[in-house]
Motif scaffolding. Structure first.
Motif, mmCIF file in Angstrom:
data_model
loop_
_atom_site.group_PDB
_atom_site.id
_atom_site.type_symbol
_atom_site.label_atom_id
_atom_site.label_comp_id
_atom_site.label_asym_id
_atom_site.label_seq_id
_atom_site.Cartn_x
_atom_site.Cartn_y
_atom_site.Cartn_z
ATOM 1 N N UNK A 81 51.288 72.190 94.825
ATOM 2 C CA UNK A 81 50.268 71.145 94.745
ATOM 3 C C UNK A 81 49.881 70.606 96.119
ATOM 4 N N UNK A 82 50.702 70.847 97.142
ATOM 5 C CA UNK A 82 50.407 70.341 98.483
ATOM 6 C C UNK A 82 49.500 71.281 99.266
ATOM 7 N N UNK A 83 49.126 72.405 98.667
ATOM 8 C CA UNK A 83 48.290 73.390 99.364
ATOM 9 C C UNK A 83 46.825 72.955 99.326
ATOM 10 N N UNK A 84 46.529 71.823 99.949
ATOM 11 C CA UNK A 84 45.161 71.288 100.017
ATOM 12 C C UNK A 84 44.893 70.820 101.446
ATOM 13 N N UNK A 85 43.622 70.703 101.771
ATOM 14 C CA UNK A 85 43.222 70.133 103.060
ATOM 15 C C UNK A 85 43.402 68.621 102.939
ATOM 16 N N UNK A 106 28.983 70.239 88.236
ATOM 17 C CA UNK A 106 29.236 69.584 86.953
ATOM 18 C C UNK A 106 30.611 69.968 86.414
ATOM 19 N N UNK A 107 31.053 71.196 86.687
ATOM 20 C CA UNK A 107 32.394 71.617 86.253
ATOM 21 C C UNK A 107 33.460 70.894 87.067
ATOM 22 N N UNK A 108 33.186 70.636 88.338
ATOM 23 C CA UNK A 108 34.109 69.852 89.149
ATOM 24 C C UNK A 108 34.303 68.475 88.532
ATOM 25 N N UNK A 109 33.205 67.844 88.152
ATOM 26 C CA UNK A 109 33.308 66.521 87.521
ATOM 27 C C UNK A 109 34.070 66.587 86.205
ATOM 28 N N UNK A 110 33.905 67.696 85.466
ATOM 29 C CA UNK A 110 34.618 67.856 84.194
ATOM 30 C C UNK A 110 36.121 67.886 84.394
ATOM 31 N N UNK A 111 36.598 68.688 85.360
ATOM 32 C CA UNK A 111 38.052 68.800 85.540
ATOM 33 C C UNK A 111 38.630 67.543 86.173
ATOM 34 N N UNK A 112 37.829 66.843 86.966
ATOM 35 C CA UNK A 112 38.277 65.554 87.508
ATOM 36 C C UNK A 112 38.517 64.573 86.372
ATOM 37 N N UNK A 138 46.455 70.816 89.148
ATOM 38 C CA UNK A 138 46.108 71.276 87.799
ATOM 39 C C UNK A 138 44.600 71.383 87.654
ATOM 40 N N UNK A 139 43.867 70.408 88.217
ATOM 41 C CA UNK A 139 42.407 70.464 88.170
ATOM 42 C C UNK A 139 41.885 71.727 88.843
ATOM 43 N N UNK A 140 42.476 72.078 89.982
ATOM 44 C CA UNK A 140 42.068 73.296 90.691
ATOM 45 C C UNK A 140 42.348 74.539 89.855
ATOM 46 N N UNK A 141 43.487 74.549 89.156
ATOM 47 C CA UNK A 141 43.832 75.705 88.311
ATOM 48 C C UNK A 141 42.860 75.849 87.145
ATOM 49 N N UNK A 142 42.333 74.729 86.665
ATOM 50 C CA UNK A 142 41.441 74.749 85.510
ATOM 51 C C UNK A 142 39.972 74.954 85.891
ATOM 52 N N UNK A 143 39.684 74.904 87.170
ATOM 53 C CA UNK A 143 38.299 74.853 87.641
ATOM 54 C C UNK A 143 37.424 75.965 87.081
ATOM 55 N N UNK A 144 37.918 77.187 87.072
ATOM 56 C CA UNK A 144 37.112 78.322 86.608
ATOM 57 C C UNK A 144 37.214 78.589 85.125
ATOM 58 N N UNK A 145 37.834 77.676 84.360
ATOM 59 C CA UNK A 145 38.034 77.859 82.925
ATOM 60 C C UNK A 145 38.666 79.229 82.639
ATOM 61 N N UNK A 146 39.823 79.510 83.275
ATOM 62 C CA UNK A 146 40.389 80.866 83.256
ATOM 63 C C UNK A 146 41.035 81.231 81.924
#
Length: 316
Positions: A81-85, A106-112, A138-146
């Motif tokens: 989780x610390x792998x962010x800028x 809009x997908x960014x806002x959804x996962x936020x 977790x939001x980053x993992x869900x971003x692309x609706x994988x």
């Protein structure tokens, strides 16, 4: 689906992962367990191409992760989780990731919103608490609706509401037919979340089974009995045929009666009903008759007893 075949990783003279093979199937939450140093993190890194195996192979959805043209839409990953800028806000971090795949804002806002980050979305990620950092991961993992989700210790640092949300959400994703691989050291949480369990120890697969089967194979059901006449009841139980009691719902194996003190007996090998019948037939009063099934934690500890690399000293 994740398929690992004879996956092996060596670092010099140390073999971190030794001939590991398993399949993580869609529609199930698969728990990935093992002591520290068991090879879990190395295995997950090999799944997503961060480490190259010395031998064997691993595919996600029938191909190597590196072959995916749009990995965010196929595999959602939380390994660190610390792998962010740290200088970017949560929203900016997610938008930068989204831009690499043409994912709309809009997908960014959804996962936020989905992960409860709305109040801190414009704050720098470097100022986040451990729990908020986990939510951003977790939001980053869900971003692309994988279709596949790989989460390493996703509830680390989360409050009880967040822990429950992760549990319910990953089960929801599995019900949708997605592949979910979930690593955690929290046995009580894993017991409520996982359908299937893979256990590693010293770089090898120790178990690969449905959770209920694993617990049944590595623990024994017992009944706690409290009575003012524990010696009389223990003697009476010693006369019971365990095979016949087993036909009535017991284990059907050997019967063991242990005096736990304070008038309490711990009975293994007999169902509560059989114990109650014996006590009633002999006029022995019972103050407690509590069946107790084995837990995932007990099964895990029994299974990995000889595979713990960093063992703590017991307190006397």
């Amino acid at each position: 689906m994740i398929v690992a075949e004879n996956l092996t990783k060596r670092y010099g003279s140390t073999t971190a992962v030794d001939g590991v093979s398993f399949t993580v199937r869609p529609g199930l939450v698969t728990g990935f367990l093992g002591p520290n140093g068991a090879g879990k993190s190395t295995t997950m890194r090999m799944i997503v191409g961060l480490d190259a195996p010395n031998d064997g192979s691993v595919t996600v959805g029938g191909q190597r992760y590196a072959q995916s043209r749009t990995p965010l839409t196929e595999v959602g990953v939380l390994l660190d989780a610390k792998a962010v800028h740290t200088g970017r806000s949560a929203r900016a971090h997610l938008r930068a990731m989204a831009a690499t795949h043409g994912i709309p804002n809009s997908r960014v806002d959804e996962v936020i919103a989905l992960t409860g980050l709305e109040a801190v979305a414009r704050k720098r990620a470097g100022k986040f608490s451990l729990g908020m950092g986990q939510r951003l991961g977790i939001a980053a993992a869900l971003l692309g609706d994988p279709s596949t989700l790989i989460l390493d210790e996703p509830v680390n640092g989360l409050d009880p509401e967040g822990v429950r949300w992760v549990r319910e959400f990953v089960r929801h994703l599995a019900r949708e037919g997605r592949t979910v691989l979930l690593s955690s050291h929290l046995m009580s949480e894993m017991a409520q979340t996982a359908d299937h369990v893979i256990v590693l120890g010293c770089g090898r697969v120790l178990a690969d089974a449905p959770l209920g089967d694993l617990v049944a194979a590595w623990t024994a059901n017992e009944v706690l009995v409290r009575t003012p006449r524990p010696a009389d009841l223990a003697a009476a139980l010693a006369t019971i045929d365990p095979a016949r009691a087993g036909d009535a719902g017991g284990a059907g194996g050997d019967v063991a009666v242990e005096d736990a003190g304070d008038g309490t007996l711990r009975v293994v090998g007999l169902p509560a009903a059989a114990i109650g019948d014996v006590a009633a037939a002999r006029g022995i009063p019972l103050h407690e008759l509590t069946p107790r099934t084995g837990s995932l934690e007990e099964a895990y500890l029994a299974l990995t007893e000889g595979s713990v690399q960093y063992k703590t000293k017991e307190i006397a």
